[in-house]
Motif scaffolding. Structure first.
Motif, mmCIF file in Angstrom:
data_model
loop_
_atom_site.group_PDB
_atom_site.id
_atom_site.type_symbol
_atom_site.label_atom_id
_atom_site.label_comp_id
_atom_site.label_asym_id
_atom_site.label_seq_id
_atom_site.Cartn_x
_atom_site.Cartn_y
_atom_site.Cartn_z
ATOM 1 N N LYS A 58 26.043 -10.746 2.090
ATOM 2 C CA LYS A 58 26.375 -11.889 2.939
ATOM 3 C C LYS A 58 26.972 -11.423 4.261
ATOM 4 C CE LYS A 58 28.908 -16.297 2.962
ATOM 5 N NZ LYS A 58 29.769 -17.223 2.177
ATOM 6 N N LYS A 63 21.620 -12.197 0.737
ATOM 7 C CA LYS A 63 21.563 -13.449 0.005
ATOM 8 C C LYS A 63 21.835 -14.619 0.947
ATOM 9 C CE LYS A 63 23.297 -15.735 -4.168
ATOM 10 N NZ LYS A 63 24.244 -15.639 -5.323
ATOM 11 N N ASN A 64 22.875 -14.501 1.792
ATOM 12 C CA ASN A 64 23.250 -15.591 2.695
ATOM 13 C C ASN A 64 23.664 -15.053 4.058
ATOM 14 O OD1 ASN A 64 24.489 -16.599 -0.210
ATOM 15 N ND2 ASN A 64 23.431 -18.220 0.899
ATOM 16 N N SER A 85 17.458 -14.419 0.785
ATOM 17 C CA SER A 85 16.934 -15.015 -0.447
ATOM 18 C C SER A 85 17.427 -16.438 -0.683
ATOM 19 C CB SER A 85 17.307 -14.145 -1.655
ATOM 20 O OG SER A 85 18.714 -14.028 -1.777
ATOM 21 N N ASP A 86 18.601 -16.805 -0.152
ATOM 22 C CA ASP A 86 19.115 -18.163 -0.337
ATOM 23 C C ASP A 86 19.017 -18.968 0.958
ATOM 24 O OD1 ASP A 86 19.578 -17.670 -2.962
ATOM 25 O OD2 ASP A 86 21.759 -17.714 -2.857
ATOM 26 N N GLU A 87 19.964 -18.797 1.863
ATOM 27 C CA GLU A 87 19.980 -19.657 3.042
ATOM 28 C C GLU A 87 20.601 -18.955 4.241
ATOM 29 O OE1 GLU A 87 21.027 -24.328 4.108
ATOM 30 O OE2 GLU A 87 22.066 -23.338 2.443
ATOM 31 N N ALA A 128 14.371 -17.934 2.843
ATOM 32 C CA ALA A 128 14.123 -19.034 1.910
ATOM 33 C C ALA A 128 14.382 -20.384 2.569
ATOM 34 C CB ALA A 128 14.991 -18.868 0.662
#
Length: 361
Positions: free
Chosen positions: A183, A201-202, A220-222, A240
């Protein structure tokens, strides 16, 4: 891997030898994924969206040169200083450089004002800081989080500051692996943020009077971005979900796979070029341009006092366009089940189309 895609990738590789081995590896892997995601069936379809391997290579190298220029810029320019007038005397604070090597960390948190931040893959966990004694940058490791912030400037009523006479402070952060970080978050004022060759991930960032550049980054997330007078540029990335809210700033997204974009802008333009995405865009007093892209799922674009320019698009499901006090220009696209446009107050719809229908409700 189909022979069609492998042939394109092979020709692209021949034009990327000026990049490092690692950059070549990441770039070719991305475009394999991009071509597979687009389900291209003919050479003509690929060239229509990405151009020839030679044309594409030129754009890729320009993106890397832009980043390399920022990374290799002198971090300790002898002429760079933080000046201010104290009465009739000029005080001078030269910019200093220092390198910090820390143990493993998996998050970066930023709280900076006049500092440019560069984060990318390198040989080890390392931080290079170029700052001024009048407003030093503090770097601390709190558990597994690297915290980068500027120390508060001591206020003196008799001092008149002229801080923008030189370059901003600068922090370069390197990590040893593509997925070393999970992150990146924080805020920046009057400074740029550049991210490259990372898998996270973020990302959560707020910028004011600064820009963000993202190249070859996977989220992978936002990715959540908010800004004022801040532009963002995203190239060659897989994200994503991108959620952005910007005022008086432009957004440019090129050659990327963005599963979903939810973006609002006021006083700024949004440009999507050569992207695979699902969009929900809303603009006021700014134009939207989408070209050479593939749209998926339900797509909604709303604009006020703005123009929509769409060309060379391919989509199999519905696209809803609504404009107040602006034009819709739709050219050279293949559309699927439905096309819904609403234009208010004597706006015009101009469209030329190959192999598709236009339905206006």
């Amino acid at each position: 891997m189909t022979p069609l895609i492998e042939n394109f990738i092979s020709k692209l590789a021949l034009n990327l030898t000026s990049l490092s081995k690692l950059e070549q590896k990441y770039t070719l892997a991305f475009y394999r994924d991009f071509l597979l995601d687009g389900d291209f069936q003919t050479k003509e379809e690929i060239v229509k969206e990405l151009g020839t391997p030679d044309d594409l290579a030129k754009e890729i190298k320009q993106d890397y040169v832009k980043f390399l220029t920022a990374v290799t810029a002198s971090a300790n320019d002898p002429n760079a200083s933080d000046n201010y007038f104290n009465g009739l005397r000029v005080k001078r604070y030269p910019r200093r450089e220092r390198t910090i090597t820390l143990e493993n960390f998996n998050q970066v948190k930023l709280a900076v004002k006049t500092t440019d931040v560069i984060i990318h893959q390198g040989s080890q966990f390392q931080i290079t800081v170029a700052d001024y004694s009048s407003r030093p940058v503090e770097v601390n490791l709190v558990k597994q989080t690297l915290v980068v912030k500027e120390a508060p400037v001591e206020e003196k009523s008799h001092v008149i500051m002229f801080n923008r006479l030189t370059n901003a402070s600068r922090v370069e952060i390197t990590v040893p692996k593509l997925d070393s970080l999970s992150k990146i978050s924080g805020q920046s004022q009057n400074g740029d943020i550049m991210l490259q060759n990372l898998k996270l991930k973020n990302i959560v960032l707020n910028l004011h009077n600064g820009d963000i550049y993202i190249n070859n980054v996977q989220v992978s997330d936002e990715l959540i971005f908010s800004g004022r007078n801040a532009d963002y540029f995203i190239t060659q990335s897989i994200i994503a979900q991108l959620s952005s809210k910007d005022r008086n700033g432009d957004g440019s997204l090129k050659r990327s796979i963005l599963k979903q974009i939810i973006a609002q802008t006021s006083g700024g333009d949004i440009e999507l070029v050569q992207c695979h995405t699902n969009i929900s865009l809303e603009a006021r007093d700014g134009d939207i341009q989408i070209r050479q892209s593939q749209l998926t799922s339900q797509n909604i674009v709303k604009a006020a006092n703005s123009d929509l320019k769409l060309s060379q698009l391919a989509h199999d499901i519905s696209v809803q366009l609504k404009v107040n006090d602006g034009d819709i220009i739709y050219r050279n696209s293949s559309i699927g089940d439905s096309f819904n446009s609403q234009s208010i107050q004597s706006d015009t719809l101009k469209a030329t189309l190959n192999d598709g229908d236009i339905i206006i409700k």
